[in-house]
Design a protein around this motif. Structure first.
Motif, PDB file in Angstrom:
ATOM      1  N   VAL A 283     -57.725  24.146  50.069  1.00 47.29           N
ATOM      2  CA  VAL A 283     -55.780  24.162  50.260  1.00 47.29           C
ATOM      3  C   VAL A 283     -55.908  23.002  51.592  1.00 47.29           C
ATOM      4  O   VAL A 283     -56.337  22.977  51.982  1.00 47.29           O
ATOM      5  CB  VAL A 283     -55.944  25.515  50.837  1.00 47.29           C
ATOM      6  CG1 VAL A 283     -53.595  25.722  51.153  1.00 47.29           C
ATOM      7  CG2 VAL A 283     -55.917  26.547  49.375  1.00 47.29           C
ATOM      8  N   CYS A 284     -54.513  21.839  50.838  1.00 46.43           N
ATOM      9  CA  CYS A 284     -54.090  21.097  52.411  1.00 46.43           C
ATOM     10  C   CYS A 284     -53.568  21.432  53.673  1.00 46.43           C
ATOM     11  O   CYS A 284     -52.373  21.252  53.277  1.00 46.43           O
ATOM     12  CB  CYS A 284     -53.889  19.863  51.126  1.00 46.43           C
ATOM     13  SG  CYS A 284     -53.617  18.480  52.155  1.00 46.43           S
ATOM     14  N   TYR A 285     -54.623  21.019  54.488  1.00 51.51           N
ATOM     15  CA  TYR A 285     -54.060  21.388  55.604  1.00 51.51           C
ATOM     16  C   TYR A 285     -53.773  19.742  56.116  1.00 51.51           C
ATOM     17  O   TYR A 285     -54.384  18.827  55.378  1.00 51.51           O
ATOM     18  CB  TYR A 285     -54.543  22.104  56.729  1.00 51.51           C
ATOM     19  CG  TYR A 285     -54.851  23.884  56.531  1.00 51.51           C
ATOM     20  CD1 TYR A 285     -54.147  24.199  55.120  1.00 51.51           C
ATOM     21  CD2 TYR A 285     -55.189  24.341  57.246  1.00 51.51           C
ATOM     22  CE1 TYR A 285     -54.173  26.034  55.402  1.00 51.51           C
ATOM     23  CE2 TYR A 285     -55.713  25.700  57.428  1.00 51.51           C
ATOM     24  CZ  TYR A 285     -54.952  26.332  56.152  1.00 51.51           C
ATOM     25  OH  TYR A 285     -54.781  27.880  55.993  1.00 51.51           O
ATOM     26  N   LYS A 286     -52.838  20.111  57.514  1.00 50.41           N
ATOM     27  CA  LYS A 286     -52.919  18.250  57.794  1.00 50.41           C
ATOM     28  C   LYS A 286     -53.085  18.608  59.359  1.00 50.41           C
ATOM     29  O   LYS A 286     -51.354  18.860  59.838  1.00 50.41           O
ATOM     30  CB  LYS A 286     -51.162  17.878  57.462  1.00 50.41           C
ATOM     31  CG  LYS A 286     -51.239  17.925  55.898  1.00 50.41           C
ATOM     32  CD  LYS A 286     -49.893  17.052  55.466  1.00 50.41           C
ATOM     33  CE  LYS A 286     -49.252  17.590  53.834  1.00 50.41           C
ATOM     34  NZ  LYS A 286     -48.324  17.311  53.391  1.00 50.41           N
ATOM     35  N   PRO A 287     -53.239  18.233  60.309  1.00 46.10           N
ATOM     36  CA  PRO A 287     -53.609  18.699  60.774  1.00 46.10           C
ATOM     37  C   PRO A 287     -53.522  17.650  62.109  1.00 46.10           C
ATOM     38  O   PRO A 287     -52.919  18.488  63.135  1.00 46.10           O
ATOM     39  CB  PRO A 287     -55.425  18.424  61.703  1.00 46.10           C
ATOM     40  CG  PRO A 287     -56.225  17.630  59.727  1.00 46.10           C
ATOM     41  CD  PRO A 287     -55.447  18.867  59.373  1.00 46.10           C
ATOM     42  N   GLU A 288     -53.704  16.469  62.755  1.00 44.75           N
ATOM     43  CA  GLU A 288     -52.607  15.651  62.530  1.00 44.75           C
ATOM     44  C   GLU A 288     -51.288  15.717  62.601  1.00 44.75           C
ATOM     45  O   GLU A 288     -50.163  16.268  63.979  1.00 44.75           O
ATOM     46  CB  GLU A 288     -52.788  14.401  61.981  1.00 44.75           C
ATOM     47  CG  GLU A 288     -54.019  13.679  62.254  1.00 44.75           C
ATOM     48  CD  GLU A 288     -54.978  12.314  61.975  1.00 44.75           C
ATOM     49  OE1 GLU A 288     -53.399  10.951  62.334  1.00 44.75           O
ATOM     50  OE2 GLU A 288     -55.698  11.604  61.710  1.00 44.75           O
ATOM     51  N   ASP A 289     -49.969  16.187  61.568  1.00 43.66           N
ATOM     52  CA  ASP A 289     -49.318  16.347  61.331  1.00 43.66           C
ATOM     53  C   ASP A 289     -48.722  17.858  62.632  1.00 43.66           C
ATOM     54  O   ASP A 289     -48.386  18.055  63.105  1.00 43.66           O
ATOM     55  CB  ASP A 289     -48.797  16.508  60.236  1.00 43.66           C
ATOM     56  CG  ASP A 289     -48.495  15.127  59.004  1.00 43.66           C
ATOM     57  OD1 ASP A 289     -48.751  13.699  59.710  1.00 43.66           O
ATOM     58  OD2 ASP A 289     -48.264  15.403  58.194  1.00 43.66           O
ATOM     59  N   LEU A 290     -49.758  18.461  62.211  1.00 44.71           N
ATOM     60  CA  LEU A 290     -49.719  19.546  62.632  1.00 44.71           C
ATOM     61  C   LEU A 290     -49.765  19.571  64.577  1.00 44.71           C
ATOM     62  O   LEU A 290     -48.697  20.377  65.895  1.00 44.71           O
ATOM     63  CB  LEU A 290     -50.524  20.764  62.717  1.00 44.71           C
ATOM     64  CG  LEU A 290     -50.408  21.820  63.405  1.00 44.71           C
ATOM     65  CD1 LEU A 290     -49.684  22.785  63.070  1.00 44.71           C
ATOM     66  CD2 LEU A 290     -51.847  23.101  63.049  1.00 44.71           C
ATOM     67  N   GLY A 291     -50.701  18.884  65.107  1.00 44.70           N
ATOM     68  CA  GLY A 291     -50.767  18.446  66.459  1.00 44.70           C
ATOM     69  C   GLY A 291     -49.550  18.154  66.864  1.00 44.70           C
ATOM     70  O   GLY A 291     -48.788  17.947  67.745  1.00 44.70           O
ATOM     71  N   LYS A 292     -48.284  16.522  66.159  1.00 46.25           N
ATOM     72  CA  LYS A 292     -46.954  15.789  66.507  1.00 46.25           C
ATOM     73  C   LYS A 292     -45.537  16.874  66.803  1.00 46.25           C
ATOM     74  O   LYS A 292     -45.597  16.867  67.484  1.00 46.25           O
ATOM     75  CB  LYS A 292     -47.822  14.635  64.854  1.00 46.25           C
ATOM     76  CG  LYS A 292     -48.516  13.757  65.175  1.00 46.25           C
ATOM     77  CD  LYS A 292     -47.872  12.772  64.248  1.00 46.25           C
ATOM     78  CE  LYS A 292     -48.886  11.678  63.894  1.00 46.25           C
ATOM     79  NZ  LYS A 292     -48.168  10.835  62.646  1.00 46.25           N
ATOM     80  N   ARG A 293     -46.232  17.683  65.264  1.00 45.34           N
ATOM     81  CA  ARG A 293     -45.044  19.138  65.623  1.00 45.34           C
ATOM     82  C   ARG A 293     -45.634  19.809  66.282  1.00 45.34           C
ATOM     83  O   ARG A 293     -44.279  19.839  67.621  1.00 45.34           O
ATOM     84  CB  ARG A 293     -45.370  19.685  63.776  1.00 45.34           C
ATOM     85  CG  ARG A 293     -43.289  20.706  64.027  1.00 45.34           C
ATOM     86  CD  ARG A 293     -42.774  19.798  63.777  1.00 45.34           C
ATOM     87  NE  ARG A 293     -41.839  21.308  63.475  1.00 45.34           N
ATOM     88  CZ  ARG A 293     -40.871  21.044  64.524  1.00 45.34           C
ATOM     89  NH1 ARG A 293     -41.326  19.953  65.832  1.00 45.34           N
ATOM     90  NH2 ARG A 293     -39.720  21.605  64.069  1.00 45.34           N
ATOM     91  N   ALA A 294     -46.717  20.008  67.131  1.00 47.47           N
ATOM     92  CA  ALA A 294     -46.481  20.752  68.419  1.00 47.47           C
ATOM     93  C   ALA A 294     -45.589  20.488  69.635  1.00 47.47           C
ATOM     94  O   ALA A 294     -45.382  20.606  70.335  1.00 47.47           O
ATOM     95  CB  ALA A 294     -48.697  21.442  67.934  1.00 47.47           C
ATOM     96  N   MET A 295     -46.385  19.283  69.853  1.00 53.91           N
ATOM     97  CA  MET A 295     -46.316  18.419  71.081  1.00 53.91           C
ATOM     98  C   MET A 295     -44.573  18.011  70.730  1.00 53.91           C
ATOM     99  O   MET A 295     -43.519  18.077  71.697  1.00 53.91           O
ATOM    100  CB  MET A 295     -46.215  16.416  70.331  1.00 53.91           C
ATOM    101  CG  MET A 295     -46.296  16.088  71.723  1.00 53.91           C
ATOM    102  SD  MET A 295     -47.235  16.392  73.539  1.00 53.91           S
ATOM    103  CE  MET A 295     -45.749  16.765  74.594  1.00 53.91           C
ATOM    104  N   GLN A 296     -44.035  17.657  68.978  1.00 56.83           N
ATOM    105  CA  GLN A 296     -42.252  18.234  69.688  1.00 56.83           C
ATOM    106  C   GLN A 296     -41.884  18.866  69.956  1.00 56.83           C
ATOM    107  O   GLN A 296     -40.877  19.357  70.929  1.00 56.83           O
ATOM    108  CB  GLN A 296     -41.733  17.735  68.098  1.00 56.83           C
ATOM    109  CG  GLN A 296     -42.489  16.266  67.265  1.00 56.83           C
ATOM    110  CD  GLN A 296     -42.152  15.711  65.344  1.00 56.83           C
ATOM    111  OE1 GLN A 296     -42.093  16.755  65.570  1.00 56.83           O
ATOM    112  NE2 GLN A 296     -42.429  14.454  65.372  1.00 56.83           N
ATOM    113  N   VAL A 297     -42.436  20.453  69.140  1.00 55.23           N
ATOM    114  CA  VAL A 297     -41.840  21.927  70.277  1.00 55.23           C
ATOM    115  C   VAL A 297     -41.879  22.433  71.316  1.00 55.23           C
ATOM    116  O   VAL A 297     -41.072  22.087  71.838  1.00 55.23           O
ATOM    117  CB  VAL A 297     -42.417  22.253  69.177  1.00 55.23           C
ATOM    118  CG1 VAL A 297     -41.552  23.738  69.732  1.00 55.23           C
ATOM    119  CG2 VAL A 297     -41.899  22.894  67.856  1.00 55.23           C
TER     120      VAL A 297
END
Length: 332
Positions: A283-297
């Motif tokens: 199942v494809c996770y995207k940790p870099e995108d996740l980190g970016k989204r967390a910083m944005q939030v």
């Protein structure tokens, strides 16, 4: 004539100053949050362990987005130890950052950290893992006091892995689970809905063994060796991470077993194994995108661009097999 020009220039300059001051007062009086105009925001990052590829990739994404936004970061590494993370968070709170991104080592222990940061009036976003006991708190029931939880839908990922399992072994049979480490909410969450697709399809999967692999290949390999020795009839292994799946695949090959292995994560190691036929799917996770989204939030919370109150924020994690492995570009 020269005197008139000087007087006119001075008047124009005074008018410009008055206009600029008036605009500033209008913005302030217009309800713009004080933090919105704040310079040099500082965010503390408490990561569970930079030696682990997944949280390291999340950290990379956080820092990339922080650089884009002009946010300073202070990062501390718990090295996989809940007690060290508790101490790290205490130190971070003492430094009075504008906000904190918390990647919990232990979801239960993390409640105390979240409470501490809340009492210190430091906005906090949990990243990649739940805060709270996964046995009693639903994933999307975000712990009170957090601005948000930004993570994968672990229940949904488990279900997608279960869909792959039905395709891989449509006649059902004995299966085994390679679990993550104790204390991690994902260990329970990734299994919760795994059997649901089989039940819906009328396929009987019988879980005959479960052993921890602690998220790493070598321990997962040993676990799968032990499970196969005790239960040679196992048709499928569900490894709760790609790293463990790759280790388990080695055990399957060494035992000359026909068992299928399914992982979770979409790592380079995992997608390469899917291409090679060692893993049936992931199942494809995207940790870099996740980190970016967390910083944005967190940035939106701190600047008042958007307000969050115990909000669940997630993203798509598609199932991957050899047929569509190109759709998953590994970020870790």
């Amino acid at each position: 004539m020269a005197r008139r020009q000087v007087v006119a220039a001075v008047a124009a300059a005074l008018a410009a100053v008055a206009l600029a001051s008036g605009c500033g007062q209008a913005e302030e009086g217009g309800g713009t949050p004080a933090a919105a105009g704040k310079k040099d925001l500082t965010v503390g990052i408490s990561t569970l362990g930079l030696s682990f590829p997944f949280p390291a990739a999340i950290s990379k994404g956080i820092k990339a987005e922080a650089a884009r936004l002009g946010v300073k970061v202070t990062e501390v590494d718990a090295q996989g130890k809940a007690e060290k993370q508790s101490s790290d968070v205490q130190d971070l709170a003492g430094q009075r950052p504008d906000g904190v991104l918390l990647l919990p080592v232990d979801s239960g222990v993390a409640t105390g950290m979240a409470d501490q940061l809340k009492n210190a009036d430091i906005p906090t976003v949990a990243v990649a893992s739940q805060v709270g006991d996964p046995k009693t708190r639903q994933l999307n029931d975000v712990y009170p006091g957090l601005a948000a939880l930004v993570t994968q839908d672990e229940y949904g990922a488990g279900r997608k892995a279960g869909e792959l399992a039905v395709k891989a072994v449509p006649k059902g049979g004995a299966i085994a689970v390679v679990e993550g480490a104790a204390g991690f909410a994902e260990t329970q969450q990734r299994f919760r809905d795994f059997l649901a697709p089989a039940k819906q399809a009328g396929v009987n999967f019988n879980v005959v063994a479960r052993q921890p692999g602690d998220w790493v290949p070598d321990k997962a390999q040993s676990a799968c060796q032990n499970m196969l020795a005790a239960q040679p009839q196992i048709k499928l292994f569900y490894a709760e991470s790609d790293d463990m799946g790759v280790g388990c695949a080695k055990a399957v090959k060494a035992a000359n077993s026909d068992a299928v292995v399914i992982g979770v994560g979409g790592s380079k190691l995992g997608t390469d194994a899917v291409k090679a036929g060692e893993l049936y799917g992931t199942v494809c996770y995207k940790p870099e995108d996740l980190g970016k989204r967390a910083m944005q939030v967190l940035h939106e919370q701190l600047t008042g661009t958007k307000k969050y109150n115990a909000q669940f924020v997630t993203y798509e994690t598609p199932p991957i097999t050899k047929d569509n492995v190109g759709d998953c570009q590994p970020q870790w």
